[in-house]
Design a protein around this motif. Structure first.
Motif, PDB file in Angstrom:
ATOM      1  N   LEU A 180     118.293  41.594  33.374  1.00 44.99           N
ATOM      2  CA  LEU A 180     117.605  41.859  32.104  1.00 44.99           C
ATOM      3  C   LEU A 180     118.475  42.741  31.227  1.00 44.99           C
ATOM      4  O   LEU A 180     118.965  43.781  31.679  1.00 44.99           O
ATOM      5  CB  LEU A 180     116.282  42.580  32.369  1.00 44.99           C
ATOM      6  CG  LEU A 180     115.324  41.929  33.369  1.00 44.99           C
ATOM      7  CD1 LEU A 180     114.088  42.808  33.548  1.00 44.99           C
ATOM      8  CD2 LEU A 180     114.925  40.538  32.909  1.00 44.99           C
ATOM      9  N   LEU A 181     118.657  42.336  29.983  1.00 42.18           N
ATOM     10  CA  LEU A 181     119.365  43.173  29.020  1.00 42.18           C
ATOM     11  C   LEU A 181     118.346  43.603  27.984  1.00 42.18           C
ATOM     12  O   LEU A 181     117.904  42.794  27.158  1.00 42.18           O
ATOM     13  CB  LEU A 181     120.505  42.389  28.371  1.00 42.18           C
ATOM     14  CG  LEU A 181     121.633  41.991  29.322  1.00 42.18           C
ATOM     15  CD1 LEU A 181     122.621  41.067  28.615  1.00 42.18           C
ATOM     16  CD2 LEU A 181     122.354  43.215  29.873  1.00 42.18           C
ATOM     17  N   ILE A 182     117.942  44.860  28.066  1.00 46.03           N
ATOM     18  CA  ILE A 182     116.914  45.348  27.146  1.00 46.03           C
ATOM     19  C   ILE A 182     117.602  45.830  25.879  1.00 46.03           C
ATOM     20  O   ILE A 182     118.223  46.884  25.850  1.00 46.03           O
ATOM     21  CB  ILE A 182     116.079  46.468  27.799  1.00 46.03           C
ATOM     22  CG1 ILE A 182     115.493  45.936  29.114  1.00 46.03           C
ATOM     23  CG2 ILE A 182     114.970  46.935  26.851  1.00 46.03           C
ATOM     24  CD1 ILE A 182     114.711  46.921  29.914  1.00 46.03           C
ATOM     25  N   LEU A 183     117.512  44.991  24.844  1.00 48.08           N
ATOM     26  CA  LEU A 183     118.171  45.329  23.581  1.00 48.08           C
ATOM     27  C   LEU A 183     117.205  46.090  22.695  1.00 48.08           C
ATOM     28  O   LEU A 183     117.592  46.869  21.851  1.00 48.08           O
ATOM     29  CB  LEU A 183     118.641  44.043  22.887  1.00 48.08           C
ATOM     30  CG  LEU A 183     119.502  43.120  23.767  1.00 48.08           C
ATOM     31  CD1 LEU A 183     119.801  41.821  23.062  1.00 48.08           C
ATOM     32  CD2 LEU A 183     120.791  43.824  24.183  1.00 48.08           C
ATOM     33  N   GLU A 184     115.916  45.810  22.892  1.00 49.94           N
ATOM     34  CA  GLU A 184     114.884  46.476  22.101  1.00 49.94           C
ATOM     35  C   GLU A 184     113.593  46.440  22.910  1.00 49.94           C
ATOM     36  O   GLU A 184     113.137  45.368  23.296  1.00 49.94           O
ATOM     37  CB  GLU A 184     114.680  45.714  20.791  1.00 49.94           C
ATOM     38  CG  GLU A 184     114.067  46.560  19.700  1.00 49.94           C
ATOM     39  CD  GLU A 184     113.855  45.737  18.432  1.00 49.94           C
ATOM     40  OE1 GLU A 184     114.787  45.648  17.627  1.00 49.94           O
ATOM     41  OE2 GLU A 184     112.763  45.183  18.276  1.00 49.94           O
ATOM     42  N   PRO A 259     120.471  41.084  15.502  1.00 53.70           N
ATOM     43  CA  PRO A 259     121.937  40.984  15.548  1.00 53.70           C
ATOM     44  C   PRO A 259     122.484  41.207  16.968  1.00 53.70           C
ATOM     45  O   PRO A 259     123.382  40.492  17.413  1.00 53.70           O
ATOM     46  CB  PRO A 259     122.390  42.095  14.595  1.00 53.70           C
ATOM     47  CG  PRO A 259     121.254  42.231  13.628  1.00 53.70           C
ATOM     48  CD  PRO A 259     120.006  41.916  14.390  1.00 53.70           C
ATOM     49  N   GLU A 260     121.881  42.155  17.697  1.00 59.19           N
ATOM     50  CA  GLU A 260     122.379  42.430  19.072  1.00 59.19           C
ATOM     51  C   GLU A 260     122.132  41.238  19.997  1.00 59.19           C
ATOM     52  O   GLU A 260     122.878  41.027  20.952  1.00 59.19           O
ATOM     53  CB  GLU A 260     121.699  43.657  19.704  1.00 59.19           C
ATOM     54  CG  GLU A 260     121.742  44.943  18.877  1.00 59.19           C
ATOM     55  CD  GLU A 260     120.646  44.975  17.828  1.00 59.19           C
ATOM     56  OE1 GLU A 260     119.469  45.062  18.227  1.00 59.19           O
ATOM     57  OE2 GLU A 260     120.946  44.912  16.621  1.00 59.19           O
ATOM     58  N   MET A 265     124.720  36.971  23.063  1.00 56.76           N
ATOM     59  CA  MET A 265     124.958  35.545  23.336  1.00 56.76           C
ATOM     60  C   MET A 265     126.450  35.252  23.333  1.00 56.76           C
ATOM     61  O   MET A 265     126.975  34.592  24.231  1.00 56.76           O
ATOM     62  CB  MET A 265     124.318  34.682  22.242  1.00 56.76           C
ATOM     63  CG  MET A 265     122.838  34.535  22.373  1.00 56.76           C
ATOM     64  SD  MET A 265     122.294  33.418  21.040  1.00 56.76           S
ATOM     65  CE  MET A 265     120.629  33.980  20.875  1.00 56.76           C
ATOM     66  N   GLN A 266     127.137  35.778  22.291  1.00 54.98           N
ATOM     67  CA  GLN A 266     128.594  35.550  22.192  1.00 54.98           C
ATOM     68  C   GLN A 266     129.305  36.121  23.413  1.00 54.98           C
ATOM     69  O   GLN A 266     130.225  35.495  23.956  1.00 54.98           O
ATOM     70  CB  GLN A 266     129.163  36.211  20.921  1.00 54.98           C
ATOM     71  CG  GLN A 266     128.652  35.620  19.614  1.00 54.98           C
ATOM     72  CD  GLN A 266     129.120  34.180  19.371  1.00 54.98           C
ATOM     73  OE1 GLN A 266     130.001  33.682  20.060  1.00 54.98           O
ATOM     74  NE2 GLN A 266     128.514  33.504  18.420  1.00 54.98           N
ATOM     75  N   ASN A 287     115.244  40.194  23.470  1.00 52.00           N
ATOM     76  CA  ASN A 287     116.046  40.536  24.648  1.00 52.00           C
ATOM     77  C   ASN A 287     116.653  39.311  25.314  1.00 52.00           C
ATOM     78  O   ASN A 287     116.149  38.200  25.157  1.00 52.00           O
ATOM     79  CB  ASN A 287     115.186  41.303  25.645  1.00 52.00           C
ATOM     80  CG  ASN A 287     114.660  42.582  25.026  1.00 52.00           C
ATOM     81  OD1 ASN A 287     115.429  43.385  24.523  1.00 52.00           O
ATOM     82  ND2 ASN A 287     113.351  42.734  25.007  1.00 52.00           N
ATOM     83  N   ILE A 288     117.711  39.556  26.066  1.00 48.76           N
ATOM     84  CA  ILE A 288     118.427  38.458  26.732  1.00 48.76           C
ATOM     85  C   ILE A 288     118.312  38.623  28.235  1.00 48.76           C
ATOM     86  O   ILE A 288     118.384  39.744  28.758  1.00 48.76           O
ATOM     87  CB  ILE A 288     119.922  38.486  26.323  1.00 48.76           C
ATOM     88  CG1 ILE A 288     120.060  38.406  24.802  1.00 48.76           C
ATOM     89  CG2 ILE A 288     120.724  37.423  27.073  1.00 48.76           C
ATOM     90  CD1 ILE A 288     120.483  37.117  24.208  1.00 48.76           C
TER      91      ILE A 288
END
Ligand code: PMV
Length: 314
Positions: A180-184, A259-260, A265-266, A287-288
């Motif tokens: 889990l990548l918690i971006l927000e 944007p994050e 993704m990139q 989140n990703i």
């Protein structure tokens, strides 16, 4: 005062590899398509239920919620389905080990934990299918949160929904991981319920969704049989991006990406180009989630140091 006692249960969150997006019956949470998920081990919800007389009270992570809080309204309406007598109430204490309402499927584990706690409280002897159906009535994806591992939710065809339940896949893949990548971690601007409905009603791309899911589901199941991460990851990633494409084409558009999200993704695609077998999926939030095998975790963690992984339950 009639007091039936108390019960507590845990249910894991789940992340869909092939997504559920769109209902054929909104009241019964009957999906347009089948879906397939991987559960998150110790990340999920614990629910303690105490039966009592009077109004329901709900605490979330130790904080009492006001009676007009959307989660309380939704839970109270759900508990109306099972109250044994008119003024029967519940003291509900939910604790999440996953950020609430950030697209981390806390409603899935939340409702699944409520169903497991209710089952224990009343000593119901329900088949797993029936428990999955009960959980589905709370939140569609909750139907898949009664098990660990890989779980398929069969869309079913019946109007009463009695054939729309989940069950664990026979083939499992213990080394498959979700990061889990918690971006927000804040509340999302629009809930999945409303977003789904808007997509079904107004997105010209939704017409292609059922067929897209059928193809991805078959590909994912066959990749699981042979434990082929390239095939599984590609199909899961494409499925998530196709789901978001249907939402973006809705009117007004539903765009969860930040944007994050796009930078991440990139970064995932860069990693892949450099030979690291990592894939992404996204739900109703910015989140990703990364999809990979245990053997590649160190290489992936070096690129995504903030990644949170689910640990198995003891
Ligand atoms: O069960 P809901 O209403 O929270 O919807 C879940 C929707 C997605 O998480 C985006 C997809 C899925 O299959 O879990």
């Amino acid at each position: 005062m009639r007091h039936v006692g108390a019960a507590q249960a845990f249910a894991p969150s789940n992340i869909a590899l092939c997504k559920y997006w769109g209902k054929r019956n909104a009241l019964l949470n009957l999906p347009v398509t089948s879906s397939l998920s991987l559960s998150l081990g110790a990340l999920g919800s614990t629910c303690r239920l105490e039966a009592m007389d009077g109004n329901d009270t709900v605490t979330l992570d130790g904080t009492p919620l006001p009676s007009d809080h959307p989660f309380v309204t939704r839970l109270t309406r759900y508990l109306d389905l099972v109250r044994p007598y008119a003024d029967a109430g519940y003291k509900v204490e939910t604790k999440n080990t996953i950020p609430t309402a950030a697209g981390f499927a806390s409603s899935a584990s939340g409702f699944a934990a409520v169903v497991q706690a209710l089952t224990a409280l009343y000593g119901w002897e329900l088949t797993p299918e029936k428990r999955s159906i009960l959980a589905r009535l709370g939140s569609g994806s909750a139907a898949r949160s009664l098990w660990q591992g890989l779980v398929e939710w069969h869309a079913g065809v019946r109007d009463d929904g009695m054939d729309s339940f989940a069950e664990p896949l026979e083939a499992q893949w213990p080394d498959l991981r979700i990061g889990l990548l918690i971006l927000e971690a804040g509340e999302k601007p629009i809930g999945s319920r409303e977003a789904m409905q808007r997509t079904v009603n107004s997105s010209p791309l939704y017409r292609a969704w059922p067929e897209t899911v059928a193809t991805h589901l078959e590909e994912i199941k066959s990749a699981i049989e042979t434990r082929d991460i390239q095939r599984l990851g590609s199909a899961a990633e494409q499925n998530a991006l196709a789901m978001h494409a249907t939402m973006i084409a809705a009117s007004p558009p539903v765009l969860y990406w930040k944007p994050e999200s796009m930078q991440t993704m990139q970064a995932v695609w860069d990693a892949r180009r450099e030979g690291v077998p990592v894939f992404l999926t996204m739900d109703a939030g910015p989140n990703i989630k990364l999809l990979f095998q245990a053997q590649d975790e160190t290489a992936i963690r070096a690129r995504f140091p903030n990644m949170q992984t689910a640990t198995a339950l003891d």
